[in-house]
Write an enzyme that holds these catalytic residues in place. Sequence first.
Site, PDB file in Angstrom:
ATOM      1  N   LYS A  52       0.840  -1.203   0.000  1.00  0.00           N
ATOM      2  CA  LYS A  52       0.000   0.000   0.000  1.00  0.00           C
ATOM      3  C   LYS A  52       0.879   1.259   0.000  1.00  0.00           C
ATOM      4  CE  LYS A  52      -3.815  -2.353   2.346  1.00  0.00           C
ATOM      5  NZ  LYS A  52      -4.501  -2.700   3.611  1.00  0.00           N
ATOM      6  N   GLN A  96      -4.251  -1.527  10.047  1.00  0.00           N
ATOM      7  CA  GLN A  96      -4.232  -2.847   9.409  1.00  0.00           C
ATOM      8  C   GLN A  96      -4.747  -3.915  10.377  1.00  0.00           C
ATOM      9  OE1 GLN A  96      -3.591  -3.344   6.200  1.00  0.00           O
ATOM     10  NE2 GLN A  96      -3.756  -5.563   6.270  1.00  0.00           N
ATOM     11  N   ASP A 119     -10.801   2.960   4.856  1.00  0.00           N
ATOM     12  CA  ASP A 119     -11.125   1.534   4.825  1.00  0.00           C
ATOM     13  C   ASP A 119     -12.641   1.312   4.813  1.00  0.00           C
ATOM     14  OD1 ASP A 119      -9.206  -0.463   4.627  1.00  0.00           O
ATOM     15  OD2 ASP A 119      -8.564  -0.254   6.713  1.00  0.00           O
TER      16      ASP A 119
HETATM   17  N1  GUN Z   1      -6.769  -6.831   6.646  1.00  0.00           N
HETATM   18  C1  GUN Z   1      -7.207  -7.548   5.589  1.00  0.00           C
HETATM   19  N2  GUN Z   1      -7.811  -6.743   4.703  1.00  0.00           N
HETATM   20  C2  GUN Z   1      -7.753  -5.490   5.211  1.00  0.00           C
HETATM   21  C3  GUN Z   1      -8.199  -4.224   4.742  1.00  0.00           C
HETATM   22  O1  GUN Z   1      -8.807  -4.079   3.682  1.00  0.00           O
HETATM   23  N3  GUN Z   1      -7.930  -3.176   5.556  1.00  0.00           N
HETATM   24  C4  GUN Z   1      -7.288  -3.317   6.740  1.00  0.00           C
HETATM   25  N4  GUN Z   1      -7.094  -2.224   7.476  1.00  0.00           N
HETATM   26  N5  GUN Z   1      -6.866  -4.468   7.205  1.00  0.00           N
HETATM   27  C5  GUN Z   1      -7.096  -5.548   6.428  1.00  0.00           C
END
Ligand code: GUN
Length: 292
Positions: A52, A96, A119
């Site tokens: 990311k 995350q 998110d």
């Molecule tokens: N863990 C797995 N997928 C995601 C996501 O889309 N966002 C976040 N913050 N954590 C994740």
Amino acid sequence: MEILDGKKISNQIKEEITVEVAQMKERGEKVPHLAAVLVGNDGASLTYVGSKVRSCKKIGFESTLIHLPEETTEEDLLKQVHQLNNDPAIDGYIVQLPLPKHIDEEKVLMAVDPDKDVDGFHPTNFGKMALDMETFISATPFGIMELLKRYNVDTEGKHTVVIGRSHIVGRPISILMSQKGKPGNSTVTLAHSRTKNLKELTLQADIVISALGVPRFLKADMVKEGVTIIDVGITRVADDTKEKGYYITGDVDFDNVSKKASFITPVPGGVGPMTIAMLLKNTLLARERHNN
Ligand code: GUN
């Protein structure tokens, strides 16, 4: 059979965003700034967050990675969240998941300012999504919708079977697929671990969206000819013959299911790359909203 190429489409989206960011710069505007909070050293999370942050650099966004130790207390993490909420330089941020067991995930996600929640996990944003209001839609369901849209997959009046009811994927994609719109207007069945006779349901499906996390769960005898398959599973399977010590596989027995499918997403290279592109898209939207 046509592959729904998430890598290709995500690159297109990133190119589109790159152009917009360059124009923002030319106008002398602040460029979008995404922050990511990672607690601990979970291998998959490190990979995702790294990816990311790298994508941000590539397209001209500012990015900040806040990597906290596994032992971080809930109180300290909440302090970090409040700091990000109050930092005008940050347009959007993610925490995350999964978080270490001693931290209450719900409490942390509730503390994120909905205006910076790129998110789309905060109840305010999830609620707006469910009510068809403009908001941040979570990256994975948003990515699936975008992929269906760009390949012009017909979803109207089709029977979509979603497997898995997680808050991040199954539940939201079941809502989005049933909403008015294109893609959308689908008749949705949301199947989960307590569902009986799953095969009877998947055999009726025009579209199967599997978000289960069980390698090669969906077999060719569970789907009909011409089905569209969206595979959200990304599981690491230990394999000493591979350089990394594992390989990545989806929920779908791709080699056999693809022979019956009209459209199918591969793993890797399907839904995965789309999620990053849509997170960037949400961050761009956050910047534009903060500007207005
Ligand atoms: N863990 C797995 N997928 C995601 C996501 O889309 N966002 C976040 N913050 N954590 C994740």
